[in-house]
Design an enzyme around this catalytic site. Structure first.
Site: not given
Ligand code: DON
Length: 575
Positions: A386, A404, A428
């Protein structure tokens, strides 16, 4: 480890260590006051801008935003320019095939949040990731064509620009188009994240990202002709250039080819949602945070409300502080994981969870000397990526954005002819109530898969106002659920521990998400003696590498200070 997570680990392990938290080869230094935490001081150097600032994980993307500020654009123009540029220069997370959340504060007092989270395709089903024969979760929510939600990024950024920006889409997209067309120089972080990735080589992007079978080499110029063309179409036609016509057709064609379920109708229906930011207070400061479909704002507010009841907090690095922080996070995450979901589909008890009265009740359940236990399960591996970016302009408008693809390069599926990766955001959702997702989060029914529903996010783009109502901080992070804890900690470090932004960002972090019942910490978050005390209180400790990836801006006398994540790469570019 289940086979799902073993597979996952293979897919992403190297990408995580290569990109999210270990960009470059940072010179490690002892940062003294923080008990020997190892981060690169050089890479956390604060940058000053008298007129404006852009802080992101990619130098050319920050420069793209600064170019727009220089040309007279406001913070929203700069944010959208940076967002599209990240889709070119930071392809493991920057995107047009994913989604995000943007939090806007205008100098005239207007606050707005736009949710351009992906939604489940119309043909999605509740148990689509459960193998009917074994009853076990498959890895299809993580890798391949079924893993994608309907992308929201283009619609969201265009909508934010139309409402709060001052420039046409074609103008703010010009730097991104240039970077795609003329190319940019591959850095070692991109090289290493490709080297560590096992998903992309399975799909169509292989020839572009692995010329001759090898990952793009550092120092070489990387041109993305198909992406340049897609961006030109969007610049000319607006969101219609993405959600209909040849780009949409290319996306759907690739879905059909690989057994995915996103249709033209899914794309036609996609709409970003304007939300009212959650407004909370912490010791007289005001926080503007992201409401559902992100869990970030509620979870941060609940945590800080609990902590506020304790009066001045014990000092950073002490057992008492680490314990209180952990117990506050634990309680907020218990609510998050069980009660939050897309507000269009489930009733979210926002008022209750963000109330000071409720926080006092939760605070009363904390034993100052003893960890509260929650049932444990195995820690899952953690794919990434992300990216958070912050922008500020000379008028005092600020924008805090997190975007992300979920995992690094998302589902690994790249859309031929259109030149971009699709997200793997379906992971998610609660793919199976009670089973951990790729971040080890155990979630409930509120976040079950339903067609058209947004999957719960942890993204927490945040704006903090000082006691006079002026912008103090613009901050957020990447890192799955660690987004929430890291963003909260940067804010606490500034407000509670009186650190500069650079120190607040360098300070080693800790993380607790209720389940698994593990207090994860970066080296230097506390001393060995404090670790012993925490264990004696009943905490299960797990020392870990960098816990999240934040990029922040702070208002200072005469301008703005930008600090990019010291654990990773990127740049703050002032104006
Ligand atoms: O929306 C979310 O919470 C996740 N899809 C975020 C993923 C994420 O932060 C990956 N990271 N470095």
């Amino acid at each position: 480890m289940s086979s799902r997570f073993t597979r996952l680990a293979l897919v992403v392990l190297a990408a995580v260590s290569a990109s999210c938290h270990h960009g470059g080869t940072p010179q490690t230094v002892d940062i003294g006051t923080y008990l020997g935490g190892q981060v690169s001081l050089a890479e956390a150097t604060p940058v000053f801008g008298a007129h404006g600032m852009v802080s992101s994980n990619s130098e050319p993307a920050s420069a793209a935003g600064a170019e727009i500020l220089q040309a007279g654009g406001n913070a929203v123009d700069a944010a959208v320019a940076t967002g599209f540029a990240l889709a070119v220069t930071y392809p493991y997370a920057g995107n047009i095939g994913g989604g995000g959340f943007m939090n806007i504060h205008m100098a005239d007092g207007r606050n707005a949040a736009i949710d351009y989270r992906e939604v489940a395709p119309l043909a999605a089903t509740r148990d689509m990731f459960v193998d009917p024969a074994t009853g076990k979760l498959t890895d299809k929510s993580v890798i391949g064509h079924l893993a994608s939600g309907v992308p929201g990024a283009v619609a969201g950024m265009a909508e934010a620009l139309a409402k709060y920006g001052t420039m046409p889409l074609s103008a703010v997209m010009a730097p991104a188009i240039r970077l795609a067309k003329e190319g940019f120089i591959v850095d070692s972080a991109l090289f290493r994240s490709l080297r560590g990735n096992r998903a992309v080589p399975q799909f169509a992007g292989k020839a572009l990202f692995y010329p001759g079978g090898e990952p793009l080499q550092p120092g070489t110029r990387f041109v993305q002709a198909e992406l340049a063309r897609t961006l030109e179409i969007i610049a000319a036609k607006g969101p219609a250039g993405f959600y209909s016509g040849e780009v949409a057709e290319a996306l759907v064609e690739e879905q059909v080819r690989g057994g995915g379920i996103i249709t033209m109708e899914d794309l036609r229906r996609y709409k970003p949602e304007w939300r009212t930011p959650i407004r909370s207070t912490y010791r007289g400061y005001t926080l503007l945070t992201m409401p559902p479909a992100s869990s970030g704002g509620i979870t941060m507010t609940e945590t800080l409300n609990i902590l506020e009841t304790f009066g001045p907090l014990p000092r950073y690095g002490s057992a008492a502080y680490s314990h209180l922080l952990t117990e506050a996070f634990r309680r907020a995450f218990i609510d998050r994981n069980a009660k939050l979901g897309d507000p269009a589909f489930v009733k979210v008890p926002l008022e209750q969870l963000t109330s000071k009265t409720y926080a006092s009740q939760l605070a009363a359940s904390i034993d100052r000397n003893k960890a509260t236990k929650t049932p444990a399960f195995k820690v899952a591996s953690e794919p990434e990526h992300t990216t958070h970016y912050s922008t500020a302009d000379s008028k005092g408008n600020v924008v805090s954005t997190t975007t992300t693809l979920n995992g690094g390069f998302g589902s690994g599926v790249w859309v031929p002819k259109a030149g971009f990766f699709l997200n793997n955001e379906m992971d998610d959702f609660t793919a199976q109530p009670g089973s951990p997702n790729m971040y080890g989060l155990v979630q409930g029914e509120a976040n079950a898969i339903v067609p058209g529903k947004r999957m719960l996010s942890a993204m927490s783009p945040t704006i903090v106002l000082d006691k006079d109502g002026k912008v103090l901080l613009v901050v957020g992070a990447a890192g799955g659920p660690r987004i929430i804890t890291a963003t909260t900690e940067v804010i606490l470090n500034v407000i509670e521990h009186q650190m500069s932004l650079a120190d607040a960002m360098r300070a080693p972090r800790l993380h607790h998400q209720s389940l698994p019942d593990t207090l994860r910490y970066e080296a230097g978050a506390f001393s060995d003696a404090v670790a012993d005390s925490l264990r004696a209180m009943g905490h299960v400790l797990l020392r870990t590498s960098g816990l999240a990836n934040a990029n922040g801006i702070m208002r200072v006398s005469g301008g703005w200070i930008g600090v990019r994540e010291p654990r990773s790469m990127g740049a703050s570019v002032g104006h």
